[in-house]
Write an enzyme that holds these catalytic residues in place. Structure first.
Site, PDB file in Angstrom:
ATOM      1  N   CYS A   1       0.874  -1.285  -0.001  1.00 16.13           N
ATOM      2  CA  CYS A   1      -0.069  -0.200  -0.050  1.00 16.13           C
ATOM      3  C   CYS A   1       0.804   1.219   0.038  1.00 16.13           C
ATOM      4  O   CYS A   1       0.419   2.275   0.129  1.00 16.13           O
ATOM      5  CB  CYS A   1      -0.810  -0.151   1.194  1.00 16.13           C
TER       6      CYS A   1
ATOM      7  N   ARG B   1      -5.206   6.866  -2.888  1.00 14.14           N
ATOM      8  CA  ARG B   1      -5.677   5.624  -2.770  1.00 14.14           C
ATOM      9  C   ARG B   1      -5.834   4.998  -1.540  1.00 14.14           C
ATOM     10  O   ARG B   1      -7.050   4.524  -1.169  1.00 14.14           O
ATOM     11  CB  ARG B   1      -4.861   4.613  -3.630  1.00 14.14           C
TER      12      ARG B   1
END
Length: 303
Positions: A173, A214
């Site tokens: 991530c 995101r």
């Protein structure tokens, strides 16, 4: 990555690519043979990752790409062995990508001269988590920040009534994977250093910023359950029984991963205007997929 054996195999693969790049500078045919072996090892690496991405990670996009990477790696090795010398560039790029990515993936915390040196992955994950927290709170949300399963302060705790929802910022991530791809490609091509640095200056900040958007989007979407839609269908599609995971599957596995592909195409378009030598790699990939030769420099007017 799934575990220690996978990490070891990854280093063996990258070490073989690096050895091939060094050998190629002295003996082209020796470099060709070593890099061909590296591509075979790379195929084995992707093969052992298929269960992780398809059954554990439950990502259709990453799962399909991992499956496709096995024959693609073997085909690249076969083409290189049979004289497609432009694939030396892609081979060097894989070596450079690994050198950028693997230290974060595999190096643990250690003690040196009485001082504790933190694991690179932990530093990166906590940094991205802290910046994500800033964006989340800027939008008016206030999840609690807690230590996650890996022992880092990288996890957001949300409450849905009495139900705890924990969303962690893991290495995947952080945007590191995409940054490593562009860093490797730019490092591998034969271009002036100034243009290479400009290419990196375009790619790295854009990727990092988009990744923060995101992680913020996913954390809020899951924490507030904004995509609790088509529950039975989504759970069936991803082989899960936890209804609280539906928002995660939709926000991350579907929306974010699809947009990530679009973003990478856009970043590539911007970077090749500074480093058009990257088109050699893209032309090789297109040749492997279609069997046709391309002249992208001419088609994009970059001659």
């Amino acid at each position: 990555m799934p575990g220690l054996l996978s990490d070891i195999l990854a280093w063996v693969v990258i070490g073989t690519f690096v050895a091939g790049a060094v050998a190629n500078g002295r003996d082209r045919e020796l470099g060709r043979r070593v890099m061909t072996a590296a591509w075979v090892l790379f195929a084995l690496f992707w093969l052992q990752l298929i269960p992780h991405f398809t059954l554990v990670h439950k990502s259709y996009i990453e799962g399909l790409l991992t499956i496709a990477a096995v024959p693609a790696s073997l085909y690249a090795g076969w083409l290189l062995y049979n004289g497609r010398d432009t694939l030396f560039v892609l081979s060097r790029a894989v070596a450079a990508m690994g050198v950028v990515y693997l230290p974060f993936e595999t190096i643990p915390a250690f003690t040196l001269l009485g001082a504790t040196v933190p694991a690179p992955r932990g530093v990166l994950m906590e940094t991205v988590a802290a910046q994500t927290r800033f964006l989340i709170e800027s939008l008016g949300y206030t999840p609690q920040m807690i230590v996650g399963d890996q022992g880092y302060l990288n996890t957001f705790l949300w409450m849905q009534g009495s139900h705890r929802l924990e969303i962690s910022v893991v290495l995947a991530c952080t945007g590191l994977g995409s940054i490593a791809i562009f860093a490797g490609l730019i490092a591998a091509v034969d271009a002036p250093m100034g243009r290479k640095l400009r290419g990196l200056a375009i790619a790295v900040p854009i990727i990092y910023a988009l990744n923060l958007l995101r992680t913020t989007f996913i954390a809020i979407s899951v924490g507030k359950q904004y995509f609790h839609l088509f529950v039975d269908e989504v759970l069936f599609l991803f082989g899960s029984s936890d209804p609280y995971m539906v928002s995660f599957f939709i926000s991350d596995r579907i929306i974010s991963q699809a947009l990530a592909v679009v973003a990478l195409v856009g970043v590539t378009y911007l970077v090749v205007h500074e480093v058009p030598e990257l088109l050699t790699v893209i032309e090789d990939v297109l040749y492997m997929v279609t069997g046709d030769e391309y002249d992208l420099r001419n088609e994009l007017g970059l001659d």
